[in-house]
Each structure stands twice: as C-alpha cells, then as structure tokens.
Design an enzyme around this catalytic site. Sequence first.
Site, PDB file in Angstrom:
ATOM      1  N   GLU A 282       0.826  -1.217   0.000  1.00 43.97           N
ATOM      2  CA  GLU A 282       0.000   0.000   0.000  1.00 43.97           C
ATOM      3  C   GLU A 282       0.857   1.263   0.000  1.00 43.97           C
ATOM      4  O   GLU A 282       0.410   2.315  -0.416  1.00 43.97           O
ATOM      5  CB  GLU A 282      -0.940   0.020   1.219  1.00 43.97           C
ATOM      6  CG  GLU A 282      -2.210  -0.777   0.984  1.00 43.97           C
ATOM      7  CD  GLU A 282      -3.294  -0.551   2.034  1.00 43.97           C
ATOM      8  OE1 GLU A 282      -3.062   0.167   3.026  1.00 43.97           O
ATOM      9  OE2 GLU A 282      -4.374  -1.117   1.860  1.00 43.97           O
ATOM     10  N   HIS A 303       8.168 -26.621  -2.024  1.00 43.81           N
ATOM     11  CA  HIS A 303       7.471 -27.719  -2.699  1.00 43.81           C
ATOM     12  C   HIS A 303       6.241 -27.218  -3.460  1.00 43.81           C
ATOM     13  O   HIS A 303       5.411 -28.004  -3.884  1.00 43.81           O
ATOM     14  CB  HIS A 303       7.091 -28.789  -1.679  1.00 43.81           C
ATOM     15  CG  HIS A 303       8.299 -29.403  -1.032  1.00 43.81           C
ATOM     16  ND1 HIS A 303       8.795 -30.640  -1.374  1.00 43.81           N
ATOM     17  CD2 HIS A 303       9.139 -28.908  -0.091  1.00 43.81           C
ATOM     18  CE1 HIS A 303       9.883 -30.890  -0.650  1.00 43.81           C
ATOM     19  NE2 HIS A 303      10.109 -29.858   0.136  1.00 43.81           N
ATOM     20  N   LYS A 417     -14.269  -0.113  -3.327  1.00 43.19           N
ATOM     21  CA  LYS A 417     -15.322   0.295  -2.393  1.00 43.19           C
ATOM     22  C   LYS A 417     -16.421   1.050  -3.138  1.00 43.19           C
ATOM     23  O   LYS A 417     -17.593   0.817  -2.915  1.00 43.19           O
ATOM     24  CB  LYS A 417     -14.740   1.217  -1.312  1.00 43.19           C
ATOM     25  CG  LYS A 417     -13.827   0.527  -0.335  1.00 43.19           C
ATOM     26  CD  LYS A 417     -13.489   1.494   0.788  1.00 43.19           C
ATOM     27  CE  LYS A 417     -12.351   1.017   1.631  1.00 43.19           C
ATOM     28  NZ  LYS A 417     -11.817   2.045   2.511  1.00 43.19           N
TER      29      LYS A 417
HETATM   30  O1  PA5 Z   1      -3.293   1.144   5.965  1.00 43.17           O
HETATM   31  C1  PA5 Z   1      -4.441   1.566   5.913  1.00 43.17           C
HETATM   32  O2  PA5 Z   1      -4.707   2.755   6.149  1.00 43.17           O
HETATM   33  C2  PA5 Z   1      -5.603   0.660   5.571  1.00 43.17           C
HETATM   34  O3  PA5 Z   1      -5.181  -0.640   5.335  1.00 43.17           O
HETATM   35  C3  PA5 Z   1      -6.594   0.638   6.718  1.00 43.17           C
HETATM   36  O4  PA5 Z   1      -5.953   0.222   7.876  1.00 43.17           O
HETATM   37  C4  PA5 Z   1      -7.782  -0.282   6.425  1.00 43.17           C
HETATM   38  O5  PA5 Z   1      -8.396   0.112   5.237  1.00 43.17           O
HETATM   39  C5  PA5 Z   1      -8.786  -0.232   7.561  1.00 43.17           C
HETATM   40  O6  PA5 Z   1      -9.219   1.076   7.790  1.00 43.17           O
HETATM   41  P1  PA5 Z   1      -9.879   1.512   9.150  1.00 43.17           P
HETATM   42  O7  PA5 Z   1      -8.916   1.310  10.237  1.00 43.17           O
HETATM   43  O8  PA5 Z   1     -10.227   2.942   8.929  1.00 43.17           O
HETATM   44  O9  PA5 Z   1     -11.109   0.655   9.326  1.00 43.17           O
END
Ligand code: PA5
Length: 429
Positions: A282, A303, A417
């Site tokens: 990310e 494997h 989303k």
């Molecule tokens: O790194 C990030 O910001 C995302 O992976 C969030 O942690 C994830 O989308 C969950 O979001 P939230 O904590 O707002 O529910």
Amino acid sequence: MIKIDLSNVWLDINPMELVKKEAEVFAAHELLAEKKGPGNDFLGWLDLPTFEERDEMRRIRRAAERIRSNSEVFVVVGIGGSYLGPRAAIELVKGQNHNLSKRDPQIFFAGNNLSTRAWSELCEHLEGKDFSINIISKSGTTTEPAIATRALIYMLKRKYGEHAKDRIYVTTDPEKGALRQIATEEGYESFIIPPSVGGRYSVLTAVGLLPMAVAGINPLDVMLGAATAKEALNVRSLENPAWQYAAARNLLYGSNKYIELLCSYEPNFRYFAGWWQQLFGESEGKDGKGIFPATAEFTADLHSLGQMIQQGERNLFETVIRFAPPPSRVMIDPNERNLDGLNYLAGKSLAFVEEKAFLGTLNAHVDGGVPAIILETGDINAQTLGELFYFFELSCGISAYMLGVNPFNQPGVEFYKRNMFQLLGKPGF
Ligand code: PA5
C-alpha cells in the site's frame, strides 16, 4: 539488532552502485525525519517508540488484565492496518496454535472478510463462552468491521445485558468517525489511533498493543525493542541496516527485479509477512510504480513455489529473514533398521538440518538468478518483534520516497469500495 547481509546480491548489482545510492537514501531519510515529504501529516509513527511508559500504555495493560481475567475468548475486529499488525505479533511470538494454550484467552479475528462461513464458525465457537471484543477502525466507517461490530455488540447485549459495555473496547480516532461517536455515546472504554498515524503504521499504538497484551505478550518489551531500533536506526550512513535494505531493493528494482519475495523458515512468520506485504504494497504501489510484495514460507513453499523461483521468469529477488536459533534443541535419533535411510542424520539437530536447507536453497536460488537480501535478527520474542516492526516501517518510508511516491496514502483502495457501494445502493453512491 538487525543485520543486513548483501553478499548474495552482487551478481545483479554492483557494490559501487550501492555506494552511489547513499545521497539518495540520505535525502529520503531526511524527508521523513524533517517531515517535509508528501504525506507528512502521517508521520506520527516515527515517534511512537518510547522507553517510558505512557498513560495510554498503562490503560492498555489494565484493560488486558481485566480481559484476561473475565474472558475465555477475545475477538479482535478490524481489517488491513487495523488487523494484520496484531495478528502478525500474536502468531509470531505465541505461535500459530496460540489458541490451544490453556494460559491465555483464545483470540479470534473478525471483520476482515465478508464470508458467511467464517462468521458462522465464529458464532458457533462463541456459543456458551465468556468473551470480550476489541473493535479497531481508524475511520470508524469501514464496511467489513462495521458489519461484524454491529452483530457482535448485539450478541454481547443479549448475553450480558447492561454489563455488555464492560466487554467492549474500541480503538479509533480520538475525535472523528462513527466508531468514536458510538464509543462516546455508549460509554465503551476506548483507545486512540493518533490522527497522524495511518492504519498500516499503527501496530505500535493500541491497535497492536492491546491484542498483544491480552495474548500474554508484554507490550513494554515490544516498545523497548522498537525504541532500541529507533535509536540504532537514527544513523545517517550506509552503516544503517534500513539504508542498506532500502538501497539494495531499489537497485534490484532498477535491474528489472519487480517482485520481492519475503521468505522465512518459521511457519509462525506467515502473518508477519502479511503485515509486511500490506505495509510495502500500500505504501509503494502507486503511480504505475512499485515492487510487488510477495511472501513464502520455506521449506513448505519450496514444494509449491520452488520450481517457479528456480526456473520461472527472472523478475524476482528474495529477502530472507533469519532468526537466531531457539535455545531448545530437537535431535534426530538413530534407528536400527534405517528403512527411511535417515541414519546419516542421526545425532544431528533439526536446527542443523534447517541451516543446511537454508544454505542449499540460497545457493540454488542465487545461482538460478534470484538475488537474496538476508536479514538476520535475534530469537523470536517481544523485543525482536518491536525491532522488526520499526525497522520495516522506517525502511518502507525511505524506500517509497526513493521511488518518488507518497508512502502514506492509498487512493487505489477506494475503487473497489466505490463499485461495491454502488452495487449495494449505499446512499450517496
Ligand atoms: O493502511 C491503511 O490505512 C488501511 O489498510 C486501513 O488500515 C484499512 O483500510 C482499515 O481502515 P480503518 O482502520 O479505517 O477501518
């Protein structure tokens, strides 16, 4: 402290090129430290590790004691950065089979999928058991945890009536979001994800520390490891292992190694690798750039993925995590009939066999065109865990700035989303 061994990358990159990278790594580290780069509103994680115990930590430890004394099961609700850190920590230190322990509450994770089967299994498991929940969401609006939260609160209220609220712990933004509002209005005990700490950099807040403490991992030791790493990694030269890692992976990417395979010989490392995968995926994967973060567990995956690694497309490098050998030894016994042909190993330890598997695999992969960065660290414990978390977070921030991307946003995650909300008929979509 973590050491990086680059002796297995020199077939693909030249040591002089690494030295030439020093100025670039320095600039990236300075952008982070001086908080001048893109996404600089989200650098609170740099200062989380501390040697003193803060108030929030005291409350975390008290809540964990309460949960450990009144709950057979603890359900941790969250997704992405609000899920992978605690799971990584618990599985690495307490083992994949931690739920078989009689000493600690069982810990289950919910709200990280939309599977009806997974949900039904959890409900069945909670039947007749005393349980508490920890809802973790920075935004407080993420669909998967929100659905699980609504249902779990309903179950708790049905089981415990007005006392249900003593079993609900919320970890969220101090002011914003639906979850903060719920916690305030319903009077749930709550912990903070600082606004300046993004989800995937939040493991050293209550996000990771409360579930770890409930699992019997001392959060003070985790912090000690992270604070020690923070000091040790504050060096501005290629002596810094975070610099070595960031520079080497950047050069490998430049020589068409587009996939990084994080490997370990410890099955309990699987979820830590998942946390690492989210952190780098990310943070780096944007603007048409980024090393694809993949993971493997050796020797099991030798494997399954071994063939591809050895002879498939030559576009990957490995980062291999080596932990110090555990203090206890397991020996291979001689056998009179030797029908399995294993007597050549009699008297040798399992760790000895593992070491040879590591060396044999490393040489085969390097000879086959897969360079390897080796990361050596201590035994698996809470302190090493803290060190690893901070090391990778810092390396990731530096790496992403070297790549020229903002490590702290994730605009691409919104696309699925938006489509899902349209299909679900969410108002406003
Ligand atoms: O790194 C990030 O910001 C995302 O992976 C969030 O942690 C994830 O989308 C969950 O979001 P939230 O904590 O707002 O529910």
